[in-house]
Design a protein around this motif. Structure first.
Motif, PDB file in Angstrom:
ATOM      1  N   ASN A  33       0.808  -1.219   0.000  1.00  0.00           N
ATOM      2  CA  ASN A  33       0.000   0.000   0.000  1.00  0.00           C
ATOM      3  C   ASN A  33       0.840   1.268   0.000  1.00  0.00           C
ATOM      4  OD1 ASN A  33      -2.569  -1.216  -0.014  1.00  0.00           O
ATOM      5  ND2 ASN A  33      -2.308  -1.729   2.148  1.00  0.00           N
ATOM      6  N   ASP A  34       1.939   1.235  -0.747  1.00  0.00           N
ATOM      7  CA  ASP A  34       2.800   2.407  -0.865  1.00  0.00           C
ATOM      8  C   ASP A  34       3.321   2.917   0.471  1.00  0.00           C
ATOM      9  OD1 ASP A  34       3.006   2.686  -3.632  1.00  0.00           O
ATOM     10  OD2 ASP A  34       1.049   3.669  -3.774  1.00  0.00           O
ATOM     11  N   ASN A  44      -2.580   8.006  -6.036  1.00  0.00           N
ATOM     12  CA  ASN A  44      -1.765   7.603  -7.192  1.00  0.00           C
ATOM     13  C   ASN A  44      -0.337   8.118  -7.098  1.00  0.00           C
ATOM     14  OD1 ASN A  44      -3.935   6.295  -8.361  1.00  0.00           O
ATOM     15  ND2 ASN A  44      -4.537   8.102  -9.560  1.00  0.00           N
ATOM     16  N   GLN A  45       0.200   8.082  -5.916  1.00  0.00           N
ATOM     17  CA  GLN A  45       1.587   8.507  -5.674  1.00  0.00           C
ATOM     18  C   GLN A  45       1.833   9.975  -6.002  1.00  0.00           C
ATOM     19  OE1 GLN A  45       4.184   5.717  -7.709  1.00  0.00           O
ATOM     20  NE2 GLN A  45       3.490   3.990  -6.465  1.00  0.00           N
ATOM     21  N   THR A  46       0.808  10.783  -5.963  1.00  0.00           N
ATOM     22  CA  THR A  46       1.040  12.203  -6.229  1.00  0.00           C
ATOM     23  C   THR A  46       1.275  12.963  -4.924  1.00  0.00           C
ATOM     24  OG1 THR A  46      -1.336  12.623  -6.229  1.00  0.00           O
ATOM     25  CG2 THR A  46      -0.292  12.294  -8.370  1.00  0.00           C
ATOM     26  N   ASN A 101       2.676  16.561  -5.842  1.00  0.00           N
ATOM     27  CA  ASN A 101       2.880  16.809  -7.264  1.00  0.00           C
ATOM     28  C   ASN A 101       1.552  17.261  -7.848  1.00  0.00           C
ATOM     29  OD1 ASN A 101       5.688  16.043  -7.743  1.00  0.00           O
ATOM     30  ND2 ASN A 101       5.001  14.019  -7.138  1.00  0.00           N
ATOM     31  N   ILE A 102       1.344  18.550  -7.830  1.00  0.00           N
ATOM     32  CA  ILE A 102       0.055  19.103  -8.241  1.00  0.00           C
ATOM     33  C   ILE A 102      -0.220  18.753  -9.699  1.00  0.00           C
ATOM     34  CG2 ILE A 102      -1.335  21.213  -8.364  1.00  0.00           C
ATOM     35  CD1 ILE A 102       0.777  22.420  -6.362  1.00  0.00           C
ATOM     36  N   THR A 103       0.801  18.961 -10.537  1.00  0.00           N
ATOM     37  CA  THR A 103       0.771  18.494 -11.929  1.00  0.00           C
ATOM     38  C   THR A 103       2.170  17.951 -12.207  1.00  0.00           C
ATOM     39  OG1 THR A 103       1.590  20.542 -12.895  1.00  0.00           O
ATOM     40  CG2 THR A 103      -0.793  20.385 -12.567  1.00  0.00           C
ATOM     41  N   ASP A 104       2.414  17.525 -13.432  1.00  0.00           N
ATOM     42  CA  ASP A 104       3.771  17.084 -13.753  1.00  0.00           C
ATOM     43  C   ASP A 104       4.780  18.218 -13.557  1.00  0.00           C
ATOM     44  OD1 ASP A 104       3.214  14.470 -14.326  1.00  0.00           O
ATOM     45  OD2 ASP A 104       2.999  14.779 -16.486  1.00  0.00           O
TER      46      ASP A 104
END
Lengths: 265, 430
Positions: free
Chosen positions: B316-317, B363-365, B390-393
């Motif tokens: 679970n990460d 999702n690992q963000t 990580n808001i966006t890439d």
């Protein structure tokens, strides 16, 4: 009387032949699974490809990953080595992820972080965690060991073998069983659906495009969908080549620290 | 003068690799990447450093690029590449002082099949510890670490020649650093620390002087590592000949002068799978030639450091890591006997426990990380919680804290206790 004899002969034949028929079918399913495993993860002695991932979350936000993947089979159907060189997003560019896949339970994994010049060893416990934040799992990328599931051929009437796979141990597995559709022509698994205890579909992977690359059927576009939280990842392969002559030494610390220019450019 | 040189260098490099900006983009041109970042670190404790409210307020632009030589020439055949990475920094802590921080400028090539080399300004790392360094005596920037800059800045570049040799049966790294580069350690202006001359935790009032070894051939630094894989296990042996990168010894007490004493280190390590996780063990013997008998009270004694570590992926990460480090001062009796009644003293043994918790969400963000150091012998602790989103890439937002406690003012972590802060960083990567 004649009819009775015929009947008895028929029954007798069935009794004698039935176990044979049964084992032939059992053998067949293991054979299909074996062939599907080879077709999807072991094409060629080695291979390389560019991979583009488009990750879309439940709210429609999109993220992209681009990497180059090198793969070398060291033991057919079992031992393999993977070298994943990241190009995008830019904050992970030049990062390298390396796996030595073993037939045993644990793979060896390394991560190279260029900004720190750091080679990290990663504990390989959870193969069913997300690969780089996508909807594909580590096991989808490197292959799930076929010996950890029992396989049952539930339908072979159409163009596909439909196989139900039940994990022998539920430890560390988020699904109760999964069903795979294997193409009868080339043994390529075209679709996998994962179900929970209640028989509800929770995730799926589907090959959307298969191309012939140097005689090997190759999935060049596939999608993984998460039905529980919604969201999907599209994975596209380009510049796929097989038997390019990768050598064992590429999959070592030397090339983690200094990417093999010839292969990753 | 050094700064000017760097700027000239960087401009040269930029002009070579940036025709992209001039609109002549071609497929062969190297790509330029980097980020723009704003950093803020708010102080939670009062001390006598330059500023009361914050110890980090800066903006930086990082540019990085890599140029591969191509075509039918020798450089191309030897896989030659030029690596560049540099940060333009506007530091509000020093009233908007601008600087250029060259992170990397080096040439890498493969002169022979069995050898790679990297020449120039580069980051050097080896060893198995997580934030604990035994055989990695390459320069670190602890000011960046304690103020909350990205982990990348904990490593400080060296001007070095590195030869990576791969004979048949084992591998070898040989590093030559002509001019010793020390760690970046608290000086009192930005971070407070225990200053024995002030008799307590000092800030701007610290007036000690640290002398670097003179620039002479005999003061060059050499380091080597031999390593080999045994199946899934990685074994390594290390050697270092140079100076203690942190100033711990006194050159002239009356003149309040410290120095980096000579240091030789010999070590080894092993790392590999154990108990469903990754285990590592490392040991290093630090020989102090300037105080080889251990009876000079102003110079560090020889030492041995031991490390055991274990990391496990819990599913679970979630990932957990633990480490135990023991530091032992050798010739301790001689050291005690040499001490004066007024001297501050070190214990013979120092025990350090660490724990790292890493957990990913969404999702690992979103990454939650907590790293804790605790020393039961020093009775001090330091915890670094942080959340990275990580808001966006392209956009990344990190917030965290440096929380330090200590029973005493003199101990390794305890002397940093007035530097508690919360920090935040917003980064746009391109």
């Amino acid at each position: 009387m004649k009819r009775l004899i015929n009947y008895l002969v028929l029954v007798g034949c069935m009794v004698i032949l039935a176990p044979g028929l049964l084992s032939a079918q059992e053998l067949a399913v293991e054979e299909i699974v074996q062939k599907a495993n080879l077709a999807s993860y072991y094409a060629g002695n080695d291979g390389k490809s560019n991979v583009k991932m488009t990750i879309t979350d439940s709210q429609g936000r999109v993220r992209n990953r681009e990497f180059k993947i090198l793969r070398l089979t060291t033991e057919e159907g079992k031992e393999q080595k993977f070298y994943v060189y990241f190009n995008k997003p830019s904050d992970v560019s030049k990062m390298v992820f390396m796996v030595w896949k073993h037939s045993g339970p644990d793979d060896d994994r390394w991560l190279y972080l260029p900004a720190l010049d750091l080679v990290r060893r990663i504990a390989a416990g959870d193969k069913r965690s997300s690969f780089v934040g996508s909807h594909f799992l580590y096991e989808d990328v490197s292959g799930r060991n076929i010996d950890v599931d029992t396989h049952e051929l539930i339908d072979s009437s159409g163009d596909y073998y439909k196989i139900k796979n039940i994990p022998k141990s539920s430890k560390g597995v988020e699904f109760a069983y999964y069903i795979v559709w294997v193409d009868k022509d080339n043994f390529m698994p075209m679709k996998a659906e994962y179900y929970n205890e209640q028989g509800k579909l929770i995730r799926s992977i589907e090959a959307l495009e298969v191309a012939d690359v140097e005689g090997y059927p190759t999935v060049v576009k596939s999608v993984a969908k998460d039905m529980e939280r919604s969201g999907e990842t599209m994975m596209e392969f380009s510049d796929v080549e097989y038997n390019v002559g990768l050598t064992d030494d590429i999959f070592t610390e030397r090339y983690l620290r200094r990417a093999p220019v010839k292969w990753v450019r | 003068m050094g700064k000017v040189k760097f700027i000239i260098l960087s401009v040269t490099v930029l002009s070579i690799i940036s025709p992209v900006f001039a609109g002549k983009a071609s497929a062969k041109m190297p790509e330029m990447h980097g980020f723009i970042e704003a950093d803020l670190g708010l102080k939670l404790t009062d001390d006598t450093t330059k500023r009361d409210d914050y110890n980090l307020l800066e903006q930086r632009l990082q540019l990085k690029s890599m140029y591969f030589f191509e075509g039918d020439n020798l450089l191309s055949q030897k896989s030659t590449a030029i690596n560049f990475k540099g940060d333009f920094v506007v530091d509000e802590y020093y009233s908007g002082k601008t600087s250029f921080d060259l992170r990397e400028l080096n040439v890498s090539l493969t002169p022979f099949d069995f050898m790679d080399t990297k020449l120039g300004h580069q980051i050097l790392t080896w060893g198995t510890g997580d934030y604990l360094f035994l055989n990695d005596l390459f320069p670190k920037d602890y000011i960046s670490f304690f103020t909350g800059r990205d982990d990348e800045y904990l490593k400080k570049p060296s001007d070095a020649a590195r030869f990576m040799v791969y004979p048949k049966y084992f591998n070898m790294d040989l590093v030559f650093i002509p001019i010793f580069e020390p760690n970046e350690t608290p000086k009192g202006d930005r971070l407070s620390f225990f200053d024995s001359f002030q008799g307590g935790i000092a800030g701007c009032d610290s007036d000690r002087d640290i002398s670097k070894p003179p620039r002479q051939i005999k003061n060059s630094v050499y380091a080597a590592r031999a390593y080999k894989n045994f199946g899934s296990y990685e074994g390594a042996m290390y050697f270092y000949r140079g100076f203690n990168p942190s100033p711990k010894s006194y050159k002239n007490e009356a003149a309040r002068q410290l120095y980096y004493e000579r240091l030789d280190a010999y070590g080894s390590s092993i790392r590999g799978p154990i108990l469903d996780g990754i285990g590592n063990g490392e040991v290093s013997y630090y020989y102090s030639p300037d105080d080889s008998k251990g009876n000079i009270r102003t110079v560090q004694n020889s030492m041995i450091k031991y490390l055991l570590g274990y990391e496990k992926d819990m599913g679970n990460d979630l990932r957990l890591g633990f480490q135990y480090m023991l530091e032992q001062i050798l010739d301790y009796k001689q050291y005690r006997n040499a001490l004066l009644a007024t001297d501050y003293s070190w214990d013979e043994f120092r025990h350090i426990l660490t724990n790292r918790i890493t957990k990913y969400f969404v999702n690992q963000t979103v990454k939650l990380s907590v790293f804790t150091f605790f020393s039961p012998s020093d009775m001090d602790a330091y915890t670094r919680p942080s959340v990275t989103w990580n808001i966006t890439d392209a956009w990344t937002w990190t917030t965290g804290a440096n929380l330090i406690w200590g029973k005493d003012d003199t101990t390794e972590l305890g002397n940093m206790k007035n530097n508690k802060n919360i920090f935040t960083r917003l980064r746009y990567s391109f």
